[in-house]
Design a protein around this motif. Structure first.
Motif, mmCIF file in Angstrom:
data_model
loop_
_atom_site.group_PDB
_atom_site.id
_atom_site.type_symbol
_atom_site.label_atom_id
_atom_site.label_comp_id
_atom_site.label_asym_id
_atom_site.label_seq_id
_atom_site.Cartn_x
_atom_site.Cartn_y
_atom_site.Cartn_z
ATOM 1 N N MET A 18 1.191 -1.240 -0.269
ATOM 2 C CA MET A 18 -0.387 0.124 -0.154
ATOM 3 C C MET A 18 0.621 0.864 -0.058
ATOM 4 S SD MET A 18 -1.272 -0.171 3.973
ATOM 5 C CE MET A 18 -2.539 1.524 3.832
ATOM 6 N N THR A 19 0.528 2.281 -0.596
ATOM 7 C CA THR A 19 1.414 3.559 -0.202
ATOM 8 C C THR A 19 0.443 4.213 0.431
ATOM 9 O OG1 THR A 19 1.061 3.559 -2.539
ATOM 10 C CG2 THR A 19 1.699 6.040 -1.858
ATOM 11 N N VAL A 20 1.500 4.688 1.871
ATOM 12 C CA VAL A 20 1.334 5.656 2.566
ATOM 13 C C VAL A 20 2.016 7.263 2.467
ATOM 14 C CG1 VAL A 20 0.948 3.908 4.873
ATOM 15 C CG2 VAL A 20 3.310 5.146 3.811
ATOM 16 N N SER A 21 1.221 7.675 3.167
ATOM 17 C CA SER A 21 2.813 9.841 3.075
ATOM 18 C C SER A 21 2.874 10.031 4.224
ATOM 19 C CB SER A 21 1.756 10.306 2.267
ATOM 20 O OG SER A 21 1.789 12.315 2.790
ATOM 21 N N VAL A 22 3.973 10.279 4.695
ATOM 22 C CA VAL A 22 4.413 10.607 6.252
ATOM 23 C C VAL A 22 5.574 11.507 6.003
ATOM 24 C CG1 VAL A 22 5.177 8.410 6.255
ATOM 25 C CG2 VAL A 22 6.600 9.128 4.900
ATOM 26 N N THR A 23 6.493 12.937 6.470
ATOM 27 C CA THR A 23 6.641 13.495 6.493
ATOM 28 C C THR A 23 8.013 13.450 6.745
ATOM 29 O OG1 THR A 23 4.870 14.617 7.919
ATOM 30 C CG2 THR A 23 6.550 15.835 7.765
ATOM 31 N N ALA A 24 8.819 14.017 5.805
ATOM 32 C CA ALA A 24 10.093 13.763 5.925
ATOM 33 C C ALA A 24 11.147 14.628 6.710
ATOM 34 C CB ALA A 24 11.094 14.385 4.304
ATOM 35 N N LEU A 31 5.970 10.054 -0.178
ATOM 36 C CA LEU A 31 5.208 8.529 -0.428
ATOM 37 C C LEU A 31 6.016 7.736 -0.446
ATOM 38 C CD1 LEU A 31 2.960 9.725 -2.987
ATOM 39 C CD2 LEU A 31 2.414 10.207 -0.772
ATOM 40 N N LEU A 32 6.138 6.645 0.199
ATOM 41 C CA LEU A 32 6.328 5.332 0.287
ATOM 42 C C LEU A 32 5.732 4.173 -0.187
ATOM 43 C CD1 LEU A 32 8.234 5.863 4.403
ATOM 44 C CD2 LEU A 32 9.211 6.656 1.935
ATOM 45 N N ALA A 33 5.990 3.113 -0.037
ATOM 46 C CA ALA A 33 5.189 1.850 -0.225
ATOM 47 C C ALA A 33 5.949 0.931 0.515
ATOM 48 C CB ALA A 33 5.247 1.265 -1.613
ATOM 49 N N LEU A 34 4.132 0.539 1.787
ATOM 50 C CA LEU A 34 4.540 -0.731 2.626
ATOM 51 C C LEU A 34 4.697 -1.176 2.583
ATOM 52 C CD1 LEU A 34 2.798 1.085 5.852
ATOM 53 C CD2 LEU A 34 5.094 1.180 5.145
ATOM 54 N N ASP A 46 10.690 3.747 -0.941
ATOM 55 C CA ASP A 46 10.015 4.437 -1.757
ATOM 56 C C ASP A 46 9.257 4.289 -2.853
ATOM 57 O OD1 ASP A 46 12.132 6.806 -0.620
ATOM 58 O OD2 ASP A 46 12.843 6.947 -2.734
ATOM 59 N N ASP A 47 7.982 5.134 -3.000
ATOM 60 C CA ASP A 47 6.913 4.911 -3.260
ATOM 61 C C ASP A 47 7.382 4.453 -5.157
ATOM 62 O OD1 ASP A 47 3.821 3.494 -3.954
ATOM 63 O OD2 ASP A 47 3.720 5.466 -4.280
ATOM 64 N N GLU A 48 7.532 5.559 -5.916
ATOM 65 C CA GLU A 48 8.125 5.477 -7.070
ATOM 66 C C GLU A 48 8.687 4.670 -7.881
ATOM 67 O OE1 GLU A 48 9.482 9.391 -10.260
ATOM 68 O OE2 GLU A 48 7.050 9.334 -9.148
ATOM 69 N N LEU A 56 4.670 1.732 -6.254
ATOM 70 C CA LEU A 56 5.136 0.284 -6.191
ATOM 71 C C LEU A 56 3.418 -0.182 -4.987
ATOM 72 C CD1 LEU A 56 8.917 0.575 -5.875
ATOM 73 C CD2 LEU A 56 7.654 -0.145 -7.581
ATOM 74 N N GLY A 57 3.633 0.155 -4.533
ATOM 75 C CA GLY A 57 2.336 0.704 -3.527
ATOM 76 C C GLY A 57 0.761 -0.009 -4.215
#
Length: 117
Positions: A18-24, A31-34, A46-48, A56-57
């Motif tokens: 799944m794709t999630v958004s976190v704060t850098a 955007l990260l892929a978990l 990284d999601d992309e 990738l999520g």
């Protein structure tokens, strides 16, 4: 900043992504892929896709010869979820991975400690 909450473990079934958004660290959204392997282990990357602009999520989670990977839905590139390295073409560049810990039912990701291979 330390590890931050990214998702509830129950929202990520074994063998899924799944794709999630976190704060850098700089305050921007990241955007990260978990990815949750069939054995229950959770990974963040990284999601992309490094080959093309695809999430990738949204990809499939595969396990082959003991290696868990996420497959980009757009062109079929697969990435080792532990290292971020591509497992074959068309991608040739790795994606960044991030340390994950589980605190009860919460998936925590340390975006301040990226692992670049």
């Amino acid at each position: 900043m330390t590890a931050q909450s990214a998702a509830f473990l129950d929202d990520l079934a074994p063998g899924s992504a799944m794709t999630v958004s976190v704060t850098a660290a700089d305050g921007s959204d990241l955007l990260l892929a978990l990815v949750r392997a069939q054995d229950g282990s959770v990974y963040a990357l990284d999601d992309e896709c490094s080959h093309g602009r695809a999430s990738l999520g949204d990809g499939d989670v595969l396990t082959e010869r003991g290696v868990c990977s996420v497959e980009c839905w757009k062109h079929g590139s697969r990435f080792d979820v532990t290292t971020g390295r591509p497992l074959g073409p068309p991608a040739s560049q790795p994606v960044t991975t991030y340390p994950v810990t589980i605190d009860g039912e919460i998936v925590l990701v340390d975006v301040d400690s990226p692992v670049r291979t």
